[in-house]
Every structure is written in structure tokens, then in C-alpha cells.
Design a protein around this motif. Structure first.
Motif, PDB file in Angstrom:
ATOM      1  N   ALA A 156      37.942  77.152  17.906  1.00  0.00           N
ATOM      2  CA  ALA A 156      37.148  75.997  18.338  1.00  0.00           C
ATOM      3  C   ALA A 156      36.555  76.296  19.705  1.00  0.00           C
ATOM      4  O   ALA A 156      37.270  76.756  20.610  1.00  0.00           O
ATOM      5  CB  ALA A 156      38.000  74.736  18.397  1.00  0.00           C
ATOM      6  N   HIS A 157      35.251  76.019  19.834  1.00  0.00           N
ATOM      7  CA  HIS A 157      34.561  76.284  21.104  1.00  0.00           C
ATOM      8  C   HIS A 157      33.904  74.995  21.580  1.00  0.00           C
ATOM      9  O   HIS A 157      33.208  74.319  20.815  1.00  0.00           O
ATOM     10  CB  HIS A 157      33.494  77.365  20.924  1.00  0.00           C
ATOM     11  N   PRO A 158      34.124  74.618  22.839  1.00  0.00           N
ATOM     12  CA  PRO A 158      33.555  73.361  23.339  1.00  0.00           C
ATOM     13  C   PRO A 158      32.035  73.423  23.425  1.00  0.00           C
ATOM     14  O   PRO A 158      31.452  74.441  23.802  1.00  0.00           O
ATOM     15  CB  PRO A 158      34.188  73.207  24.732  1.00  0.00           C
ATOM     16  N   LEU A 159      31.400  72.290  23.077  1.00  0.00           N
ATOM     17  CA  LEU A 159      29.959  72.122  23.219  1.00  0.00           C
ATOM     18  C   LEU A 159      29.694  71.150  24.361  1.00  0.00           C
ATOM     19  O   LEU A 159      30.615  70.732  25.068  1.00  0.00           O
ATOM     20  CB  LEU A 159      29.369  71.594  21.906  1.00  0.00           C
ATOM     21  N   LEU A 160      28.447  70.766  24.536  1.00  0.00           N
ATOM     22  CA  LEU A 160      28.123  69.744  25.528  1.00  0.00           C
ATOM     23  C   LEU A 160      28.843  68.450  25.179  1.00  0.00           C
ATOM     24  O   LEU A 160      28.983  68.094  24.008  1.00  0.00           O
ATOM     25  CB  LEU A 160      26.612  69.522  25.584  1.00  0.00           C
ATOM     26  N   LEU A 210      32.767  72.909  18.370  1.00  0.00           N
ATOM     27  CA  LEU A 210      32.343  73.595  17.157  1.00  0.00           C
ATOM     28  C   LEU A 210      33.518  74.437  16.680  1.00  0.00           C
ATOM     29  O   LEU A 210      34.089  75.204  17.468  1.00  0.00           O
ATOM     30  CB  LEU A 210      31.134  74.486  17.427  1.00  0.00           C
ATOM     31  N   PHE A 211      33.897  74.307  15.395  1.00  0.00           N
ATOM     32  CA  PHE A 211      35.029  75.087  14.894  1.00  0.00           C
ATOM     33  C   PHE A 211      34.640  75.887  13.658  1.00  0.00           C
ATOM     34  O   PHE A 211      33.759  75.495  12.887  1.00  0.00           O
ATOM     35  CB  PHE A 211      36.232  74.183  14.585  1.00  0.00           C
ATOM     36  N   LEU A 223      32.147  70.227  13.177  1.00  0.00           N
ATOM     37  CA  LEU A 223      32.229  69.641  14.515  1.00  0.00           C
ATOM     38  C   LEU A 223      33.457  68.744  14.591  1.00  0.00           C
ATOM     39  O   LEU A 223      33.730  67.965  13.678  1.00  0.00           O
ATOM     40  CB  LEU A 223      30.982  68.815  14.820  1.00  0.00           C
ATOM     41  N   ALA A 224      34.176  68.864  15.700  1.00  0.00           N
ATOM     42  CA  ALA A 224      35.308  67.975  15.978  1.00  0.00           C
ATOM     43  C   ALA A 224      34.994  67.194  17.241  1.00  0.00           C
ATOM     44  O   ALA A 224      34.548  67.772  18.237  1.00  0.00           O
ATOM     45  CB  ALA A 224      36.587  68.791  16.165  1.00  0.00           C
ATOM     46  N   LEU A 225      35.198  65.879  17.187  1.00  0.00           N
ATOM     47  CA  LEU A 225      34.891  65.069  18.356  1.00  0.00           C
ATOM     48  C   LEU A 225      35.876  63.921  18.482  1.00  0.00           C
ATOM     49  O   LEU A 225      36.311  63.341  17.478  1.00  0.00           O
ATOM     50  CB  LEU A 225      33.466  64.516  18.290  1.00  0.00           C
TER      51      LEU A 225
END
Length: 207
Positions: free
Chosen positions: A128-132, A137-138, A167-169
Motif C-alpha cells: 500500500a502506498h499513500p496518495l494525496l 493505493l494498494f 484504493l483504501a480510504l
């Protein structure tokens, strides 16, 4: 490795998932989740799972649990499975600017279609990489390996590959959501493989 007889069958599905985790002290938490997988003519599969998680450290979490699985194939007989499982999670908090997680799960499968116990190993990697903002994003990849053959149809060897992106939020401090796409490739022996393309929607609650 993925060769099979004939052209693979393909199916579009919607996968819905609801999960919860409730701490009970001393690093332990009770976990429960419900998954419903729907095809165009009705429910394909329903999974109800519960268990205990023990967070040993920031790196390691151990799990034991049980799942009841009802499958409703478009062609064939409805089946039921009872699946005890043991699991270890490894979480690497800082990896390439994101988070890498590895999961190893061992399942003992009791099927309504036979008397043998199937043993299956599942290995999953997820990054998982953080977005704005607060979204991530995973991507994930999981392999399913049957460790023995059974009288109800399991065959020893690689039986499934599952790939996902999404997407995870966070929706609040305790509630999260995931929206994504999943491709599942079931490897059949002596029959055409089955490929499922699924839109996935999941909600999680930390009590």
C-alpha cells in the motif's frame, strides 16, 4: 504451470466484504468478517469468519479462526465447507515509501461433498502506498496451494491465483473502506480453468 483443458470460462462478479475487530486486552482482539460474492444470476459464495488475533509486536500478528463457506455454483450442487485456520501476518511499516504486508494462512477444509480433510496453504503479499490526502493505493497477490488431494475434488498443487488493485480510504477514525478490482484464476485439472473478474467493495470497523 497454468495449462488446463480447453478455453477458460470467465465470469463477472461483485464482491462485498464487512469486517470488524474488537480489542479484548493483552494484545488480543476478536475478529469477524462476512463476505458475499455475487454473480449476475445470484449469490455465488458466502463466507462467515471469526477468530482471535494476537499482536505479538509491530511486525508480527498471529491469528486462529474458523470460517463457514457456502458455495452456490451456477452448474452443480451447493456445497458447504468448514475451515479452521492458523495465520501469521508480517507488517513492514516503511518499505519503498509505503507499507508491505505478508500473510501466511494454513486452512483445514471439511467439505459436505466428501470425508477427506483438505489442507491448503495461502500466501499473500500486499503493498500500500499513500496518495494525496489519506487514501492509499494498494496491490496484492495471493497464491493458493493444496497440500493434498481429496475425495471431493481438491488436487495437490497450485490451485488458485488472486490479484487485486484498489484504493483504501478512512471514512472516520474507526471505519475504513476499500474499492478495487480483483482477478481470480482457478486452475482446474482436466477441465477448463475459471477466471473471475470482480469489482470489490469492503468496509472495516475497529471497535
Amino acid at each position: 504451470l497454468l495449462a488446463s483443458a480447453g478455453v477458460p470460462s470467465k465470469q463477472n462478479q461483485l464482491w462485498l466484504a464487512f469486517s470488524g475487530s474488537e480489542p479484548i486486552g493483552h494484545g488480543l482482539a476478536f475478529e469477524e468478517d462476512l463476505a458475499v460474492r455475487v454473480r449476475d444470476d445470484g449469490i455465488d459464495q458466502r463466507v462467515l469468519r471469526g477468530g482471535l488475533a494476537w499482536r505479538v509486536s509491530d511486525l508480527v500478528t498471529l491469528h486462529v479462526g474458523y470460517a463457514h463457506v457456502d458455495s452456490f455454483p451456477a452448474l452443480g450442487v451447493e456445497t458447504r465447507e468448514d475451515r479452521p485456520h492458523q495465520q501469521i501476518d508480517l507488517s513492514f511499516a516503511h518499505f519503498g515509501g509505503g507499507r508491505l504486508a505478508a500473510r501466511t494462512r494454513l486452512e483445514e477444509r471439511f467439505s459436505s461433498q466428501g470425508s477427506d480433510v483438505g489442507v491448503r496453504l495461502r500466501e499473500r503479499l500486499r503493498y500500500a502506498h499513500p496518495l494525496l490526502g489519506h487514501a492509499d493505493l494498494f496491490v496484492a497477490e495471493e497464491g493458493f496451494f493444496a497440500l493434498n488431494s481429496t475425495d471431493w475434488g481438491a488436487r495437490a498443487g497450485l490451485e488458485r491465483l488472486r490479484s487485486a488493485i484498489g484504493l483504501a480510504l478512512p471514512l472516520s477514525r474507526r471505519i475504513g473502506a476499500e474499492l478495487g478490482y480483483l482477478n481470480q484464476h482457478d486452475i482446474k485439472h482436466g477441465a477448463p480453468d475459471k477466471i473471475v473478474n470482480a469489482v470489490t467493495l469492503g468496509f472495516s470497523v475497529n471497535f
